[in-house]
Design an enzyme around this catalytic site. Structure first.
Site, PDB file in Angstrom:
ATOM      1  N   ALA A   5       0.802  -1.203  -0.008  1.00 39.26           N
ATOM      2  CA  ALA A   5      -0.095  -0.074  -0.184  1.00 39.26           C
ATOM      3  C   ALA A   5       1.009   1.173   0.036  1.00 39.26           C
ATOM      4  CB  ALA A   5      -1.016  -0.038   1.278  1.00 39.26           C
ATOM      5  N   ILE A  13      -2.287  11.243  11.271  1.00 36.67           N
ATOM      6  CA  ILE A  13      -3.361  10.618  10.647  1.00 36.67           C
ATOM      7  C   ILE A  13      -2.701   9.513   9.749  1.00 36.67           C
ATOM      8  CG2 ILE A  13      -5.560  10.468   9.362  1.00 36.67           C
ATOM      9  CD1 ILE A  13      -5.878  13.491  10.360  1.00 36.67           C
ATOM     10  N   LYS A 213     -21.053  11.723  10.079  1.00 38.67           N
ATOM     11  CA  LYS A 213     -19.930  11.853  10.833  1.00 38.67           C
ATOM     12  C   LYS A 213     -19.334  13.285  10.692  1.00 38.67           C
ATOM     13  CE  LYS A 213     -15.184  12.382  11.084  1.00 38.67           C
ATOM     14  NZ  LYS A 213     -14.105  13.243  10.483  1.00 38.67           N
TER      15      LYS A 213
END
Length: 388
Positions: A5, A13, A213
């Site tokens: 990835a 983050i 959210k």
């Protein structure tokens, strides 16, 4: 060959949310960043810790099996990695997507793998992967656009996890909230199937998750910060310990809840439970969540589709109540000239130099005939008068 990835952004983050779950899913993670210090630290440190914090205590995980590339100086290496990756993620901030798109476009164009790469933007913005996809198309040769879908699939995501300011001298280690939500669209992957990442909640329709959210966590978080800042509070938990601030946050989230329930058909009691959970999370003193960190970048947070104008404009269009949101918008307008936050200085200049009408249009993107425009215009004029 193992799974790989590419993670654009080696910040808190990127390291403490995205890479943690990619690592746990068995991926080798290749960080791509332009910050020399971050890349150098990742290249010279074989592992780092992610400490999950909750009211029940702490749990530390060790993250390893990663590499890092400085795309500023080694663009060709980054292109080669993307060309052979299974997944490309990013956590760089919505405003940076246009800068990483040309590199991702080159990497995708160089692919010869039979399976398309999964591209997932992990940003606090609605449709961030769609935005990135648009920029990537701009940098893809026109004769290759028709086959882009064969080389890459693009899925929007909704992410939710509080990453507070880090203690000094933490290095690559990250302290982070234990709670998380990572929802991603599964439909773009079609017959190829979505990547195997257990932490992701794969959904057919993402919009309810994103709006719930953004209009609960982000709206509530920022509302707490702006009221808290005006009252001299330092930490989010301290602000929420103030009954008046807590009450104002509840009023704002009652309004956004009415939108979420009526628009998306989420049951009222389920949304109420979600709101209570969010306020409980933000009240966690162990997170040491700094008010200035949460409040920073007020220009972005006041923009048309963001956490205040986004829900308030929809409520106004539906004829529903939005008074508490307008109060919160006023508090955001007062977040000016905060040290270390350029946008708060820019906000002060806009309010000082422009007419109320021009400032309202520039800050919010609202059309003058929109039902939210006049109520916000009144608050802009009020703040301008108070800060003369």
């Amino acid at each position: 060959m193992g799974k790989k990835a590419i993670q654009f952004g080696g910040g808190n983050i990127g390291r403490g949310f995205v890479a943690e779950f990619l690592h746990e899913a068995g991926y080798e993670v290749v960080f791509v960043d332009v910050m020399d210090a971050v890349v150098s630290a990742l290249q010279t440190t074989p592992s780092y810790n992610v400490t999950e914090v909750s009211k029940d205590g702490e749990n530390t995980k060790t993250i390893s099996n990663y590499r890092a590339i400085n795309s500023k100086t080694n663009e060709s290496d980054a292109v080669k990695e993307i060309a052979t990756a299974d997944v490309v993620t990013c956590a760089v901030g919505p405003n940076i997507l246009k800068f990483i798109a040309p590199l991702i476009a080159k990497g995708i164009d160089a692919r010869t793998e039979s399976k398309p790469v999964a591209v997932i933007a992990c940003e606090n913005a609605i449709g961030a992967t769609d935005t990135l996809h648009g920029f990537i198309k701009e940098h893809t040769p026109k004769d290759r656009l028709d086959t882009l879908y064969d080389r890459a699939r693009f899925a929007n995501s909704a992410i939710d996890r509080i990453v507070p300011n880090q203690p000094p001298n933490s290095g690559l280690n990250v302290r982070i909230e234990k709670f998380y939500e990572w929802a991603v669209e599964q439909t773009p992957f079609g017959s190829f199937g979505h990547p195997d990442i257990p932490a992701i909640h794969w959904v057919d329709n993402l919009e309810p998750y994103i709006e719930r959210k953004l209009f609960t966590v982000n709206t509530g978080h920022a509302t707490t910060a702006y009221y808290g800042h005006l009252r001299g509070k330092k930490m989010i938990a301290d602000a929420l310990a103030d009954d008046e601030i807590r009450s104002m946050v509840h009023k704002v989230l009652d309004e956004t809840a009415s939108l979420i329930v009526s628009k998306h058909g989420i049951p009222e009691d389920e949304q109420k439970e979600y709101v209570d959970t969010i306020i409980g999370r933000m009240s966690n003193p162990y997170l040491e969540d700094n008010i200035e960190r949460v409040g920073r970048a007020p220009l972005r947070k006041l923009s048309r589709k963001e956490r205040f104008i986004g829900p308030a404009s929809q409520l106004a269009e539906r004829g529903q109540k939005f008074d508490a949101l307008v109060d919160a918008i006023e508090m955001a307008l007062r977040f000016q000239n905060v040290p270390g936050d350029q946008e708060s200085a820019d906000l002060a200049q806009i309010l000082k130099q422009k007419s109320s009408e021009d400032a309202t249009s520039e800050l919010t993107g609202l059309e003058k005939d929109h039902p939210l425009y006049s109520p916000v215009l009144e608050r802009v004029a009020k703040v301008q008068q108070d800060t003369k």
